[in-house]
Motif scaffolding. Structure first.
Motif, PDB file in Angstrom:
ATOM      1  N   ILE A  62       0.818  -1.220   0.000  1.00 47.33           N
ATOM      2  CA  ILE A  62       0.000   0.000   0.000  1.00 47.33           C
ATOM      3  C   ILE A  62       0.852   1.271   0.000  1.00 47.33           C
ATOM      4  O   ILE A  62       0.395   2.319  -0.448  1.00 47.33           O
ATOM      5  CB  ILE A  62      -0.996   0.014   1.176  1.00 47.33           C
ATOM      6  CG1 ILE A  62      -0.261   0.019   2.526  1.00 47.33           C
ATOM      7  CG2 ILE A  62      -1.963  -1.152   1.087  1.00 47.33           C
ATOM      8  CD1 ILE A  62      -1.203   0.221   3.717  1.00 47.33           C
ATOM      9  N   VAL A  85      -7.735   1.876   0.526  1.00 47.76           N
ATOM     10  CA  VAL A  85      -7.194   1.090   1.633  1.00 47.76           C
ATOM     11  C   VAL A  85      -8.305   0.824   2.642  1.00 47.76           C
ATOM     12  O   VAL A  85      -8.932   1.757   3.153  1.00 47.76           O
ATOM     13  CB  VAL A  85      -6.018   1.830   2.305  1.00 47.76           C
ATOM     14  CG1 VAL A  85      -5.520   1.049   3.515  1.00 47.76           C
ATOM     15  CG2 VAL A  85      -4.889   2.035   1.304  1.00 47.76           C
ATOM     16  N   GLN A  86      -8.547  -0.433   2.932  1.00 48.25           N
ATOM     17  CA  GLN A  86      -9.617  -0.807   3.840  1.00 48.25           C
ATOM     18  C   GLN A  86      -9.161  -0.726   5.293  1.00 48.25           C
ATOM     19  O   GLN A  86      -7.978  -0.980   5.591  1.00 48.25           O
ATOM     20  CB  GLN A  86     -10.072  -2.249   3.547  1.00 48.25           C
ATOM     21  CG  GLN A  86     -10.622  -2.446   2.144  1.00 48.25           C
ATOM     22  CD  GLN A  86     -11.852  -1.590   1.888  1.00 48.25           C
ATOM     23  OE1 GLN A  86     -12.759  -1.519   2.726  1.00 48.25           O
ATOM     24  NE2 GLN A  86     -11.893  -0.929   0.732  1.00 48.25           N
ATOM     25  N   ALA A 106      -6.052  -2.685   7.356  1.00 48.18           N
ATOM     26  CA  ALA A 106      -4.884  -2.985   6.521  1.00 48.18           C
ATOM     27  C   ALA A 106      -3.621  -2.965   7.384  1.00 48.18           C
ATOM     28  O   ALA A 106      -3.525  -2.212   8.353  1.00 48.18           O
ATOM     29  CB  ALA A 106      -4.777  -1.979   5.388  1.00 48.18           C
TER      30      ALA A 106
END
Length: 505
Positions: free
Chosen positions: A279, A344-345, A348
């Motif tokens: 990420i 981005v959940q 993460a």
């Protein structure tokens, strides 16, 4: 045609010139590390220079005020193309063994540094811009360079550029010189016991005037608690960086006989990002992670105010520092919005790699982890043995999303940091390839136009900040603990202590 610096009067002031005075006592210093070798070309250790600045001198000198002034050279002329520097040498100077300092000693020092002997040490690469040193007469030398190097005059003030006596070196050989060095400085080494300590005595014939101390006793004390206990007992007068843990400062300050003296040092700390994988390859995510962390609270609560937050990977004393560059603000809501925009959940994960033996930074990393949790990021901390992290994990590109980086370039020049951190293919840049940034870094390196070079370095800092290449954390102070009976002490930001004007009551 030439830019000329002739500053004998300034040199005499900055180097502490004074009429010989009565030596006033013995100073005992706790140093955290035995350098193991006293040859200037064989070391890069700060603890070497904390001692050896009193033994050796270079053509230039930079004291605690960070101003570069004449040392063993009284003046220098730099050619317009920057490729020739003529030094006028100080007359009447002698090495500790009585050997005269002259142009032959300068040439011998640099021929050795740039030759086979120097090739085995860590300092040669810093001076490879020097093609040759030409003796013009006994007190004039020309340095012929293969390229202009605007930082060379600063480099000549430290480490490998310290001038050594050719006759003495020829007589005793390399191994003996390593353990019984001779220079031109205000103190002479009288004994060295590995892992125990070093004893120095005043050089009464020092060209800058006899020191006020009669002797200095350096004790190698590796454990901070032991060093502080010896200070409290009166067995040590001065404890030098990086010994003092932040947590011990209140204990020292509570003793009326002791003081903490600190000054902004060269060392800056950051959490750098893996810009290639995961990420953190997304610039929006990197910026969000920076916004999620309250760095000022970390400085206040964990570091006891002995640091300042930074906007780029350098401190205010660095050439290239831009005081107008704003820090990315602490903004958890903004961080969450950026993370959502990047897809981005919540939950993460990122891994933060740190040096396992750095207790203070481990506390900092724990705080960063807690702040990241506040915006939905699960940060785990992975400690490594320092040599493994520095020699394997980072250079080989095997880090997690974030990794600890501290940097203390003693030249206080942003090039020393930026080129190593950002240029493609460098050891400390295992992930990022940016041709535009490479071109900026390469353009500034040979410039002798100081203002243009400074503008470029500031542009590089802004560019790196815009790309969020690291989470800049803080510039840590150099922290000294001292007995109040010590007088005339000025803390050196780079721990390079010249003690000829210090005395003990």
């Amino acid at each position: 045609m030439r830019k000329t610096l002739t500053a004998l009067a300034l040199a005499l002031t900055a180097m502490g010139f004074a009429a010989p005075a009565m030596a006033e006592g013995k100073l005992t210093i706790s140093s955290p590390q035995d350098p193991g070798n006293w040859d200037p070309i064989d070391t890069f250790l700060v603890n070497w220079s904390s001692v050896a600045t009193n033994l050796f001198e270079g053509l230039t000198y930079r004291g605690p005020d960070m101003v570069l002034v004449p040392g063993l050279a009284t003046a220098w002329d730099v050619a317009e193309d920057g490729k020739t520097i003529r030094f006028t040498l100080r007359e009447g100077v002698k090495f500790h063994n009585g050997e005269p300092f002259n142009a032959a000693a300068v040439k011998f020092t640099f021929d050795r540094l740039l030759g086979e002997v120097g090739a085995a040490g860590p300092q040669r690469s810093n001076y490879m811009v020097i093609d040759s040193v030409e003796v013009i007469d006994d007190y004039t030398v020309d340095f012929h360079l293969n390229a202009a190097d605007p930082v060379l005059l600063t480099k000549l003030a430290g480490y490998g550029a310290m001038i050594i006596p050719p006759q003495y070196y020829a007589e005793v050989g390399d191994e003996a010189f390593n353990n019984a060095p001779v220079g031109t400085g205000p103190f002479k080494m009288t004994s060295y016991e590995p892992r125990i300590g070093v004893k120095l005595e005043a050089n009464p014939d020092y060209w800058g005037g006899a020191p006020r101390l009669s002797e200095i006793d350096y004790r190698f004390i590796t454990e901070p608690a032991t060093a502080v206990a010896e200070l409290q007992a009166g067995n040590v007068d001065l404890v030098i960086p990086p010994t003092i843990p932040i947590g011990m400062i209140p204990t020292i300050e509570a003793n009326n006989n002791l003081s903490i003296v600190s000054t902004p040092g060269p060392t800056v700390y950051a959490l750098r990002f893996n810009t290639r994988d995961g990420i953190t390859a997304d610039e929006r995510v990197r910026r969000a992670l920076i916004m999620a962390v309250d760095r000022q609270t970390i400085v206040d609560a964990i570091l006891g105010g002995q640091a300042t937050t930074i906007a780029s990977f350098q401190g205010p004393a660095s050439f290239g520092f831009d005081g107008d560059l704003a820090e990315i603000p602490f903004d958890p809501a903004g961080a969450q919005a950026l993370l959502a925009e990047a897809g981005v959940q919540p939950g993460a994960s990122v891994q933060i790699d740190v040096r396992g033996n750095d207790a203070t930074f481990n506390e900092v990393a724990q705080a960063v982890s807690a702040y990241l949790a506040g915006v939905g990021i699960n940060a785990t901390i992975q400690p490594y043995e320092t040599n493994v992290l520095l020699n394997d994990i980072i250079p080989q590109g095997k880090t997690g999303a974030m990794f600890q980086q501290s940097w203390g370039g003693w030249t206080f020049d942003y090039d020393n940091t930026a080129y190593s951190m950002y240029h493609s293919g460098e050891k400390w840049n295992p992930y990022d390839v940016d041709p535009e940034l490479d071109a900026m870094l390469e353009e500034q390196r040979p410039l002798t136009d100081t203002l243009r070079r400074e503008e470029l370095l500031q542009s590089i800092a802004r560019y790196a900040a815009d790309r969020a290449l690291e989470m800049p954390l803080y510039n840590l102070n150099a922290i000294y603990a001292i007995n109040n009976r010590v007088k005339g002490f000025v803390p050196a930001p780079d721990s390079r202590l010249k003690l000829n004007e210090v005395w003990v009551e």
